[in-house]
Design a protein around this motif. Structure first.
Motif, short mmCIF file in Angstrom:
data_model
loop_
_atom_site.label_atom_id
_atom_site.label_comp_id
_atom_site.label_asym_id
_atom_site.label_seq_id
_atom_site.Cartn_x
_atom_site.Cartn_y
_atom_site.Cartn_z
N ALA A 1 -18.14 36.36 29.06
CA ALA A 1 -18.98 37.08 30.02
C ALA A 1 -18.49 38.51 30.21
O ALA A 1 -19.29 39.45 30.24
CB ALA A 1 -19.01 36.34 31.35
N ARG A 2 -17.19 38.69 30.34
CA ARG A 2 -16.64 40.04 30.52
C ARG A 2 -16.97 40.92 29.32
O ARG A 2 -17.38 42.08 29.47
CB ARG A 2 -15.13 39.98 30.73
CG ARG A 2 -14.71 39.51 32.12
CD ARG A 2 -13.24 39.82 32.36
NE ARG A 2 -12.38 39.16 31.39
CZ ARG A 2 -11.89 37.93 31.55
NH1 ARG A 2 -12.18 37.22 32.62
NH2 ARG A 2 -11.09 37.41 30.63
N GLU B 1 -20.78 41.80 29.27
CA GLU B 1 -21.16 42.82 30.25
C GLU B 1 -20.63 44.19 29.85
O GLU B 1 -21.33 45.21 30.01
CB GLU B 1 -20.67 42.42 31.64
CG GLU B 1 -21.44 41.25 32.23
CD GLU B 1 -21.10 41.01 33.70
OE1 GLU B 1 -20.54 41.94 34.34
OE2 GLU B 1 -21.39 39.92 34.20
N ASP C 1 -24.81 35.28 25.25
CA ASP C 1 -24.17 36.17 26.21
C ASP C 1 -24.78 36.01 27.60
O ASP C 1 -24.07 36.02 28.61
CB ASP C 1 -24.32 37.62 25.76
CG ASP C 1 -23.41 37.97 24.59
OD1 ASP C 1 -22.60 37.11 24.18
OD2 ASP C 1 -23.52 39.09 24.06
N CYS D 1 -22.71 34.87 30.85
CA CYS D 1 -22.61 35.77 32.00
C CYS D 1 -23.11 35.10 33.28
O CYS D 1 -22.62 35.41 34.38
CB CYS D 1 -23.40 37.04 31.74
SG CYS D 1 -22.64 38.15 30.54
N VAL E 1 -25.37 39.91 37.43
CA VAL E 1 -25.09 40.52 36.12
C VAL E 1 -25.80 41.87 36.00
O VAL E 1 -25.20 42.87 35.58
CB VAL E 1 -25.52 39.58 34.98
CG1 VAL E 1 -25.42 40.28 33.63
CG2 VAL E 1 -24.69 38.31 34.99
N THR F 1 -24.17 45.58 35.61
CA THR F 1 -24.52 46.33 34.40
C THR F 1 -25.15 47.67 34.75
O THR F 1 -24.87 48.70 34.12
CB THR F 1 -25.47 45.50 33.52
OG1 THR F 1 -24.85 44.25 33.20
CG2 THR F 1 -25.80 46.24 32.24
#
Length: 253
Positions: free
Chosen positions: A17-18, A21, A40, A44, A135, A139
């Motif tokens: 997830a990291r 992002e 992805d 996330c 998320v 972002t």
């Protein structure tokens, strides 16, 4: 319901997830557009198979978009407006009002006070939706600094028959007048077309893709781009085509 095959391994989910992002933020800051693949998105949002299956059922409880119907398109939708604070993760549903797009954005509906049915309570409370907004809020920080994001949520279902195509964007190429615009594919059935294209300010094509795998997420910097989706038509003329998406926009405020 479409099935997904690449659900994340919980043990590896946080690292994935990291990375996802960070990749999205870099692409938006550099190029202004990014396609996040399903694996992805699932990582996330921490979404497993049962959570995704539950999430997709909200698209069976939408209402006709009377404004699109006037132009011959069968489009179903609801609408909700949230406030999201990225520093704390606080997400709050705001009072339901009409939806108005600013001037210089949507040639069909700008400055028109359109009224849509609100999101259901189950949709508002769904962990997938709430995780997705988180998320997107993180972002969007690659594009602008906001203590609080204004988040507008639009679940859409477009239907088409052999007698006429479905128009996901009857207004054609346009902006939404926001900072970040996103389109999450929830599902599609018996459908051809529905190609999403993002253009630069001079009309140059930046990215063109058909979202055909559930949980694909298209992100773009709406301040410097335009976008449109091509008509949807049935693959098998004997049955309707269906395309389900979630459009979510973020603006500081």
């Amino acid at each position: 319901m479409e099935s997904l095959t690449d659900f994340p391994d919980p043990a590896a989910g946080h690292a994935a997830a990291r990375t996802a992002e960070e990749t999205a933020r870099a692409a938006l800051a550099g190029e202004g557009v990014h396609l996040m693949p399903p694996a992805d998105v699932l990582a996330c949002t921490g979404t497993d198979e049962s959570a995704w299956a539950r999430f997709t059922t909200h698209w069976d409880d939408l209402y006709e978009d009377e404004y699109a119907a006037r132009r011959g398109t069968c489009r179903l939708r609801r609408y909700g407006h949230f406030s999201f604070m990225p520093a704390t993760g606080e997400l709050r549903l705001l009072p339901h009002t009409g939806f108005v797009q600013p001037g210089g954005t949507n040639p069909l509906y700008e400055r028109v006070d359109r009224r849509f049915e609100p999101l259901t309570g189950a949709f508002v409370a769904d962990p997938v939706l709430r995780a997705l907004i988180g998320v997107l809020g993180r972002t969007a920080g690659a594009l602008d600094t906001a203590e609080r994001w204004s988040v507008k949520v639009h679940p859409f279902r477009v239907l088409a028959t052999a007698d006429g195509s479905g128009e996901p964007t009857p207004e054609g190429r346009h902006r939404d007048g926001v900072t970040l615009v996103s389109s999450l594919l929830v599902g599609r059935d018996n459908a051809t077309g529905g190609e999403s294209t993002v253009y630069g300010p001079e009309g140059e094509e930046m990215l063109s893709v058909t979202l055909d795998e559930p949980a694909s997420l298209l992100l773009s910097d709406d301040r410097g781009t335009l976008h449109e989706v091509s008509p949807v038509r049935p693959s098998d003329a004997g049955a309707p085509a269906r395309r389900d998406v979630l459009v979510t926009t973020l603006t500081p405020g």
